[in-house]
Scaffold this motif. Sequence first.
Motif, mmCIF file in Angstrom:
data_model
loop_
_atom_site.group_PDB
_atom_site.id
_atom_site.type_symbol
_atom_site.label_atom_id
_atom_site.label_comp_id
_atom_site.label_asym_id
_atom_site.label_seq_id
_atom_site.Cartn_x
_atom_site.Cartn_y
_atom_site.Cartn_z
ATOM 1 N N ASP A 137 0.848 -1.200 0.013
ATOM 2 C CA ASP A 137 -0.143 0.220 -0.349
ATOM 3 C C ASP A 137 1.173 1.484 -0.224
ATOM 4 O OD1 ASP A 137 -2.695 -1.557 -0.106
ATOM 5 O OD2 ASP A 137 -2.238 -1.867 2.049
ATOM 6 N N GLN A 179 -0.411 6.879 0.421
ATOM 7 C CA GLN A 179 -1.729 7.530 1.625
ATOM 8 C C GLN A 179 -2.333 6.019 1.553
ATOM 9 O OE1 GLN A 179 -3.070 10.928 1.672
ATOM 10 N NE2 GLN A 179 -1.031 12.050 1.736
ATOM 11 N N ARG A 180 -2.010 4.813 1.561
ATOM 12 C CA ARG A 180 -3.122 3.786 1.187
ATOM 13 C C ARG A 180 -4.039 3.958 0.053
ATOM 14 N NH1 ARG A 180 -4.722 0.352 6.509
ATOM 15 N NH2 ARG A 180 -2.352 0.187 7.654
ATOM 16 N N THR A 185 -3.088 0.605 -4.216
ATOM 17 C CA THR A 185 -2.587 -0.689 -4.020
ATOM 18 C C THR A 185 -1.776 -1.337 -5.075
ATOM 19 O OG1 THR A 185 -3.740 -1.600 -2.239
ATOM 20 C CG2 THR A 185 -2.440 -3.043 -2.924
ATOM 21 N N THR A 216 -4.441 -1.278 -7.656
ATOM 22 C CA THR A 216 -5.236 -0.769 -7.616
ATOM 23 C C THR A 216 -5.564 0.713 -7.145
ATOM 24 O OG1 THR A 216 -6.062 -2.925 -6.792
ATOM 25 C CG2 THR A 216 -7.562 -1.202 -5.680
ATOM 26 N N VAL A 248 -7.402 4.393 -5.554
ATOM 27 C CA VAL A 248 -8.245 4.916 -4.985
ATOM 28 C C VAL A 248 -8.640 6.580 -6.045
ATOM 29 C CG1 VAL A 248 -9.088 5.960 -3.943
ATOM 30 C CG2 VAL A 248 -8.503 4.022 -3.285
ATOM 31 N N LEU A 274 -13.246 3.034 -6.935
ATOM 32 C CA LEU A 274 -11.219 2.666 -7.207
ATOM 33 C C LEU A 274 -11.469 2.160 -8.600
ATOM 34 C CD1 LEU A 274 -10.273 -0.382 -5.873
ATOM 35 C CD2 LEU A 274 -12.268 0.470 -4.401
ATOM 36 N N ARG A 281 -15.438 0.119 -9.866
ATOM 37 C CA ARG A 281 -16.302 0.255 -8.924
ATOM 38 C C ARG A 281 -16.407 1.802 -8.456
ATOM 39 N NH1 ARG A 281 -17.346 -5.035 -5.551
ATOM 40 N NH2 ARG A 281 -18.255 -3.054 -3.956
#
Lengths: 295, 378
Positions: free
Chosen positions: B147, B150-151, B154, B188, B190, B196, B247
Amino acid sequence: MLHRLTFFAMAAENEVQLHSDDEVFAQRAANAAIAEVKRIEAKYSRYLEDSVVSRINAQAGGAPVKADDETLALLAFADACHRQSDRLFDATSGVLRRAWNFREPRVPSQAELDAILPLVGWDKVEISNAHVRLARPGMQLDFGGFGKEYAVDRAARVMADLGVSSAMVNLAGDLAILGSQPGEAPWRVGIKHPRRDDKLLATLPVTSGAIATSGDYERFIEVDGVRHCHVLDPRTGRAARGLQSVTVQAIACIVAGSATTIAMLKGREAGLAWLDEMGVAYLVVTEDGTVIDRF
Amino acid sequence: MAATKGESSALAQLAQAALALPILALPVKAGAAEVGEIGFTLLGYKERGLMKITEPVLWGRAQFLESWEVQASAAIDIISGASPRLVTNASGKPVQTLTGASVEDRRNTSDVKLTKHFGDFSLAGSMAYSDEQDYNSKAFGIEGRLDVNQRNTTLIAGFGSSKDHVGSTDDPTLDKPRDTKEYLVGVTQVLSPTALVSSTIAWARGEGYYNDPYKLTFTFFPTGGPLLVPDVRPDHRNTVAWLTRFRNHVPSLKGTLQADYRYYSDDWGIRAHTLEVIDERWSIRPALRYYTQGAADFYSPTVTRPPATVHSSDQRLSAFGGLSPSLRVILRVDDRLTVEGTLGYVQNAANFHLGGSGNEAFETLRAGYGLIGVTYAF
């Protein structure tokens, strides 16, 4: 057997869950809890012309308004929050929404805020002899920081008084847990991730107590890459910075909820230090996405 | 954690003010940490007139020692019915022919995956095993996830290897190996608090025996005698699969829409596209999947004269398309028990192929499937 009722109140989807072998009793207890939430909404909503809050606001700068014991106790609670937060928690800061419209991405100018800031100030709320008066015309009381949390606590109390021993009241993520589930099993409380809708930040197993969360994701605008959320600092009129979300567990939802708001207002360093000093269990996501789990 | 400060602490002051209200003081108590889930699903699949598969699956997932997680599953596929073995043009045009023998087989599969979390990084190792009368497979894999940002991002990288053995009930002496190595990278991201996107590319390089020992092609010619040839495929297969998933949660609709697109390509000449849209707005979730593929270079329903060195009439290697609508229902019985069911229908046909009809010899496949599952959290 678990009974689960969802209902709409306070502009959100809410739920009551309780265990009982008697379906009729469960329905009756849940309905009583829901009715209590709706009573508090009607009594303290600033959107309803008839509410206690609206009547006090309508008289701002004018005559004192008579308040009942419940309202006075809530105002005393707001006063304690104000004192314990170095005056950051302020039940009169809602008037700043006149400048902040979270439906369009525009940051109010300093001049706009300067025009409103004189109407903010808990010290300008006069409470004496069971009467309440807002000193300046245009001032507004707003129970937004603790009204919903109080409704959670009242709903739990109403069910406990009816003899319910295992229930959860959840008003849009702020909740109270009255006794474990059968077999000493905890209720599993999902805490929303402030940035990712697809996953939970944590699932907390809780057998008793209240949990509240405050976050910068509830109502916000983003302008030039900066997020401005609905938690507003009464000194500057600007959005709190430094924390994405704060979750606190306490003996009452009204305590947990006010603690989350105060920590959000204090920001990263001071907010975390204050939560540590409080000695509560908390879960915080800081502005840079770091998760601090003190549960 | 309980308050241990004196009466002057902020908590004590707030609690005192709160308890002046007509509310209860609820003791603050946490339960034991969540440790895992166990689930059982039963899948049924039936092709009209052909195969029937029943698959019970038992699976579980548990966290332990704070930063470890283990997942495992075991399943049995019970396969029965008939499978077309011969493609012949004896009647004028090439058609699949069911031979008299019906298939009865059981496949046992199991896998286990162990993950260790190191803050923003996690590392997982997995093993899988599958065994049936004429086929077995052993596989292992490792996968790392990191991650960053800041997450909000991924990164995923993985490697897997499998060793398979192909046999045949018709020929007990057949025992041919097939080895595959797979590499995977993905990300992945966001996009917003409600959206995302994730994208993963996997490359696999396989070597060994790919023939289907049961498939035959029997072709009659206008002149000369007919030819009966077995299925002979290349002895290697390199594939690329690229999956992108989007999504988006729409708060005003109280729901999530998911769209997946998968591109597949291999050095047998197959190019395939899959598009799936899932509407997760309600506890009843409709989904629609569309699939289209081009034929493998060596696919032909008839034998050429002289026979090519590689050739297959297996219609799964031909050009066709498929549509598959499904409905999934999720019922949360309480906060531990979830029951779900899915009903789906598959229709694969030559004329569903994108950009012109697929191979004429493709015989339309109609299949239905259903799944029921129970998950218990502990």
